[in-house]
Design a protein around this motif. Structure first.
Motif, mmCIF file in Angstrom:
data_model
loop_
_atom_site.group_PDB
_atom_site.id
_atom_site.type_symbol
_atom_site.label_atom_id
_atom_site.label_comp_id
_atom_site.label_asym_id
_atom_site.label_seq_id
_atom_site.Cartn_x
_atom_site.Cartn_y
_atom_site.Cartn_z
ATOM 1 N N ASN A 161 55.457 -6.536 9.537
ATOM 2 C CA ASN A 161 55.474 -6.028 8.281
ATOM 3 C C ASN A 161 54.553 -5.006 8.178
ATOM 4 O O ASN A 161 53.493 -5.314 7.739
ATOM 5 N N VAL A 162 55.058 -3.824 8.476
ATOM 6 C CA VAL A 162 54.041 -2.645 8.451
ATOM 7 C C VAL A 162 54.671 -1.602 7.755
ATOM 8 O O VAL A 162 55.749 -1.749 7.319
ATOM 9 N N LEU A 163 53.667 -0.710 7.041
ATOM 10 C CA LEU A 163 54.078 0.286 6.351
ATOM 11 C C LEU A 163 54.389 1.641 7.137
ATOM 12 O O LEU A 163 55.058 2.588 6.695
ATOM 13 N N GLY A 164 53.724 1.650 8.523
ATOM 14 C CA GLY A 164 53.832 2.875 9.183
ATOM 15 C C GLY A 164 54.345 2.893 10.566
ATOM 16 O O GLY A 164 53.987 1.698 11.146
ATOM 17 N N TYR A 165 55.056 3.728 10.950
ATOM 18 C CA TYR A 165 55.509 3.688 12.566
ATOM 19 C C TYR A 165 55.042 4.878 13.122
ATOM 20 O O TYR A 165 55.514 4.966 14.410
ATOM 21 N N ASN A 166 54.180 5.663 12.592
ATOM 22 C CA ASN A 166 53.654 6.859 13.280
ATOM 23 C C ASN A 166 52.202 6.795 12.761
ATOM 24 O O ASN A 166 51.682 6.243 11.845
ATOM 25 N N ASP A 167 51.398 7.505 13.885
ATOM 26 C CA ASP A 167 49.936 7.679 13.610
ATOM 27 C C ASP A 167 49.636 8.084 12.158
ATOM 28 O O ASP A 167 48.669 7.428 11.575
ATOM 29 N N ALA A 168 50.433 9.129 11.744
ATOM 30 C CA ALA A 168 49.853 9.869 10.324
ATOM 31 C C ALA A 168 50.030 8.659 9.182
ATOM 32 O O ALA A 168 48.798 8.429 8.581
ATOM 33 N N ILE A 169 51.075 8.116 9.221
ATOM 34 C CA ILE A 169 51.235 6.984 8.140
ATOM 35 C C ILE A 169 50.346 5.801 8.431
ATOM 36 O O ILE A 169 49.758 5.335 7.333
ATOM 37 N N ARG A 170 50.309 5.373 9.529
ATOM 38 C CA ARG A 170 49.298 4.250 10.019
ATOM 39 C C ARG A 170 47.854 4.664 9.580
ATOM 40 O O ARG A 170 47.272 3.731 9.079
#
Length: 354
Positions: A161-170
């Protein structure tokens, strides 16, 4: 893949990690090799060679973060180059080798498919860990503190249950925090630090790293401290004291060793605060999810910096368990290394269940 041994690889920008599993998912061997990839692809080739010298399998699965190394013009090029290098090295050992790459929610792909899904392969080792844990736990907050970065991810109802799937968003949403227990420059932890009863300024120089902090606090295992020191010198307590003293404008001989140990604990506290702030933002979301799901909450820790996670759990009054609880190995030494190499363990386990 389930009928034979398998090696899971986690190709990082500073370390290569590999875990060998048998068909039952038990760890037969685990190894971490220092690999300063920014110096060139020969570093990766040498690291792979050293691992293959000690462990062999006909099936291999790979996850990576090394595409961030600045020898590559961008992530796409980095993923392709690492994938091609792994294919070359592994097929040289065995022309019939079975090799797949973890592409996140797209599953495993062959070398021929890599070019189409490089964005799904890049820096997805954390997701391999989460996909494995989702098979073990319905709900948790997973934290992996490594040498360079910290991953924080929620697990809800058996799914990431995460908001980001790339470094920038994470990075924007506190799911990726650039702080670790070996390579992080101390100037990245705080601009001011308590020392000798005063709040003093921290030098904006690469004088010392977190490896010096945890060498002085006696919490960093020597086998996890593989990176070069800030001054290229030895990794002893005396050398760490010399480096950390420079961060506040002194030489080590200007105060007793106990003073520099105290300063190390102050930097540890500063780093804990960085991770704690990110964790609290995730806890807020987790609590909303928990209200609807009614499931218990716990922290699950991994990585060379796991000792920090258990401290955070205690501070926050949250039940804690280590990923080592989900790892089967014949020796405690092998289990501990598999814990440090958890994404490699996780991707190997996922490869077995394909």
């Amino acid at each position: 893949m389930s009928q034979q041994d398998i090696i899971g690889w986690d190709i990082g920008g500073a370390h290569v990690k590999a875990v060998l599993l048998n068909a039952q998912g038990h760890v037969l061997d685990a190894k971490q090799v220092y690999c300063p990839l920014w110096r060139g692809l020969n570093e990766l080739e040498s690291a792979v060679d050293s691992i293959l010298f000690e462990m062999q399998a006909t099936s291999h699965v790979v996850t990576m973060t090394g595409e961030l190394a600045d020898i590559f013009s961008d992530r796409h090029v980095g993923v392709l180059t690492i994938a091609q290098t792994m294919q070359h090295k592994l097929s040289a050992e065995n022309p019939k080798v079975a090799l797949k790459f973890f592409a996140g929610n797209k599953g495993f792909v062959s070398l021929e498919q890599v070019a189409e899904v490089t964005a799904d392969i890049a820096s997805m080792n954390w997701l391999a860990s989460m996909c494995y844990l989702a098979k073990q736990l319905p709900q948790a907050i997973f934290i992996d503190i490594g040498s360079t970065t910290t991953d924080i991810a929620l697990l809800s109802n058996g799914k990431p249950n995460v908001l980001g799937y790339n470094d920038a968003i994470r990075m924007q949403c506190d799911e990726l925090v650039y702080t670790g227990v070996v390579r992080t420059p101390l100037m990245a932890l705080a601009q001011k630090i308590p020392f000798a009863g005063q709040l003093v300024n921290v030098a904006a120089e690469h004088f010392a790293t977190t490896a010096d902090v945890y060498t002085l606090t006696s919490e960093l295992a020597p086998e996890d401290n593989m990176a070069d020191t800030a001054d290229g010198s030895e990794k002893s307590v005396v050398a760490s004291a010399r480096r950390i003293a420079r961060m506040v404008g002194w030489d080590a001989h200007d105060a007793p060793l106990s003073a520099w140990v105290g300063l190390a604990h102050a930097f540890k506290h500063a780093q804990l605060n960085l991770v704690r702030q990110a964790l609290l933002s995730k806890l807020s979301l987790q609590q909303k999810t928990e209200e609807s799901a009614g499931l218990p909450l716990q922290l699950v820790g991994a990585g060379a910096g796991e000792f920090l996670i258990s401290s955070l759990a205690q501070q926050l009054g949250i039940p804690y368990c280590s990923v080592s609880d989900f790892i089967h190995a014949e020796s405690s030494v092998t289990k501990n290394m598999a814990k440090v190499c958890f994404p490699a363990f996780a991707v190997a386990s996922l490869g077995l269940s394909r």
